[in-house]
Write a protein that holds these residues in place. Sequence first.
Motif, mmCIF file in Angstrom:
data_model
loop_
_atom_site.group_PDB
_atom_site.id
_atom_site.type_symbol
_atom_site.label_atom_id
_atom_site.label_comp_id
_atom_site.label_asym_id
_atom_site.label_seq_id
_atom_site.Cartn_x
_atom_site.Cartn_y
_atom_site.Cartn_z
ATOM 1 N N UNK A 1 0.833 -1.207 0.000
ATOM 2 C CA UNK A 1 0.000 0.000 0.000
ATOM 3 C C UNK A 1 0.865 1.253 0.000
ATOM 4 N N UNK A 2 1.942 1.243 0.775
ATOM 5 C CA UNK A 2 2.840 2.393 0.827
ATOM 6 C C UNK A 2 3.514 2.632 -0.516
ATOM 7 N N UNK A 3 3.955 1.536 -1.143
ATOM 8 C CA UNK A 3 4.618 1.674 -2.439
ATOM 9 C C UNK A 3 3.632 2.137 -3.501
ATOM 10 N N UNK A 4 2.417 1.591 -3.479
ATOM 11 C CA UNK A 4 1.387 2.015 -4.439
ATOM 12 C C UNK A 4 1.143 3.523 -4.342
ATOM 13 N N UNK A 5 1.020 4.003 -3.139
ATOM 14 C CA UNK A 5 0.772 5.433 -2.945
ATOM 15 C C UNK A 5 1.940 6.256 -3.473
ATOM 16 N N UNK A 6 3.158 5.764 -3.267
ATOM 17 C CA UNK A 6 4.353 6.498 -3.671
ATOM 18 C C UNK A 6 4.495 6.575 -5.188
ATOM 19 N N UNK A 7 4.080 5.523 -5.899
ATOM 20 C CA UNK A 7 4.294 5.496 -7.349
ATOM 21 C C UNK A 7 3.025 5.797 -8.154
ATOM 22 N N UNK A 8 1.940 6.137 -7.459
ATOM 23 C CA UNK A 8 0.738 6.565 -8.170
ATOM 24 C C UNK A 8 -0.221 5.475 -8.571
ATOM 25 N N UNK A 9 -0.280 4.415 -7.802
ATOM 26 C CA UNK A 9 -1.230 3.325 -8.063
ATOM 27 C C UNK A 9 -2.304 3.294 -6.985
ATOM 28 N N UNK A 10 -3.555 3.127 -7.395
ATOM 29 C CA UNK A 10 -4.606 2.798 -6.433
ATOM 30 C C UNK A 10 -4.509 1.303 -6.153
ATOM 31 N N UNK A 11 -4.976 0.878 -4.994
ATOM 32 C CA UNK A 11 -4.930 -0.543 -4.640
ATOM 33 C C UNK A 11 -6.326 -1.020 -4.274
ATOM 34 N N UNK A 12 -6.826 -1.986 -5.022
ATOM 35 C CA UNK A 12 -8.088 -2.637 -4.700
ATOM 36 C C UNK A 12 -7.741 -3.887 -3.898
ATOM 37 N N UNK A 13 -8.076 -3.881 -2.611
ATOM 38 C CA UNK A 13 -7.749 -4.992 -1.725
ATOM 39 C C UNK A 13 -8.955 -5.913 -1.648
ATOM 40 N N UNK A 14 -8.752 -7.185 -1.982
ATOM 41 C CA UNK A 14 -9.861 -8.127 -2.117
ATOM 42 C C UNK A 14 -9.950 -9.088 -0.933
ATOM 43 N N UNK A 15 -11.183 -9.259 -0.425
ATOM 44 C CA UNK A 15 -11.446 -10.210 0.658
ATOM 45 C C UNK A 15 -12.542 -11.177 0.216
ATOM 46 N N UNK A 16 -12.592 -12.320 0.917
ATOM 47 C CA UNK A 16 -13.570 -13.359 0.584
ATOM 48 C C UNK A 16 -14.422 -13.795 1.773
ATOM 49 N N UNK A 17 -13.954 -13.520 3.003
ATOM 50 C CA UNK A 17 -14.687 -13.997 4.172
ATOM 51 C C UNK A 17 -14.480 -13.055 5.354
#
Length: 372
Positions: free
Chosen positions: A255-271
């Motif tokens: 998440x930290x790296x995504x924010x630094x390089x300009x990527x949004x992060x979709x975090x997926x859960x199942x349960x």
Amino acid sequence: MYVYTLPLSHSRLKLQNGKIRTSCYSNRSGSLRRSVKIPSSTSKSWELTFIMLTVSDGGRANFTCISAQQPGLKDEDDTPRNNLKKALDSAPPSRDFRGVLKEIVRNKYLEVAQMKENNSIFSLKKALDNAPPSRDFRGALKVSYIRTGSPGLIAEVKKASPSRGVLREDFHAVEIAKAYESGGAACLSVLTDEEYFQGSFENLEDIRNSGVKCPLLCKDFIVDVVQLYYARIKGADAVLLIAAILPDIDIKRMLKICKKIGLAALVEVHDENEMDRMLGIDGIELLGINNRDLETFEVDISITKKLLEGERGEKIQQKGIIVVGESGLFTPDDIAYVQEAGVKAILVGESIVKPKDPIQGIRKLFGKDISA
């Protein structure tokens, strides 16, 4: 490269003095001896992690070193290499899809090992200077929700899946992407896994260079930070992080790296367990709920409602998280059901990529034209 479906063999060794001989053992494969050179001061001690790749007919194992790290030294660009082992060891007893998931993730580690041979973190960081401008993935979903009154659509450019096989024989990624955009999609999800979904980074790059304005999600099985940089360089505006295959420490770092390089992060859960884990992590702005059971492969959209009830739903609202509904969405009633549960965006592939005209597929899915 063919990968044998064998239990993962993981070995850690502490080394010193630059060049030594080492041994790795597997319960199925005997041993492999090789020389290892550590590219640094000989006075430093190192910890190496090996992963078993293949086993020859004679029973000799082929290992590769996937991490060479000084114990105690932390680097935000160095995802712990034991995360796959943790994920697999903590998984419930294997049934149909869980076994497939293990195989997919194991294979992804092999792909990443090859990727890292051809692309160092240093070279990828340097290439970021020439990457396409980052677009606001989360913002596009919010704007679409306000404009249409329906969940923002992340339309999936997907040719095949392990469960459904080939979804569309006449598959042209750029044409499909343009049709999705014309049909009112807020964002696009582009499959880049080749082995199991017949996707590619070439599709991602071609769509980005085609003039499509929708922000793009690189949908793959992310197990290493090198994939984040690679996706960004190829034109992605967002990536998928799957809680089922990543421990919390890796998700936090990514998440930290995504924010630094300009990527949004979709975090997926199942349960519920994965949901509770992710709600304990700061910085998550997009949370996907996959209605597919990873053990039985069955789909039940009531999972979305179940995970958004009570305290969990309240926490999501307090954190300002946009919830994305995934899997099992085929009709306007399905969309209305998850929207009432609290979903403000949906990720859909099968029901809109299979129709000959994807625009009509989107209209049928929503029960209206969302392009206006």
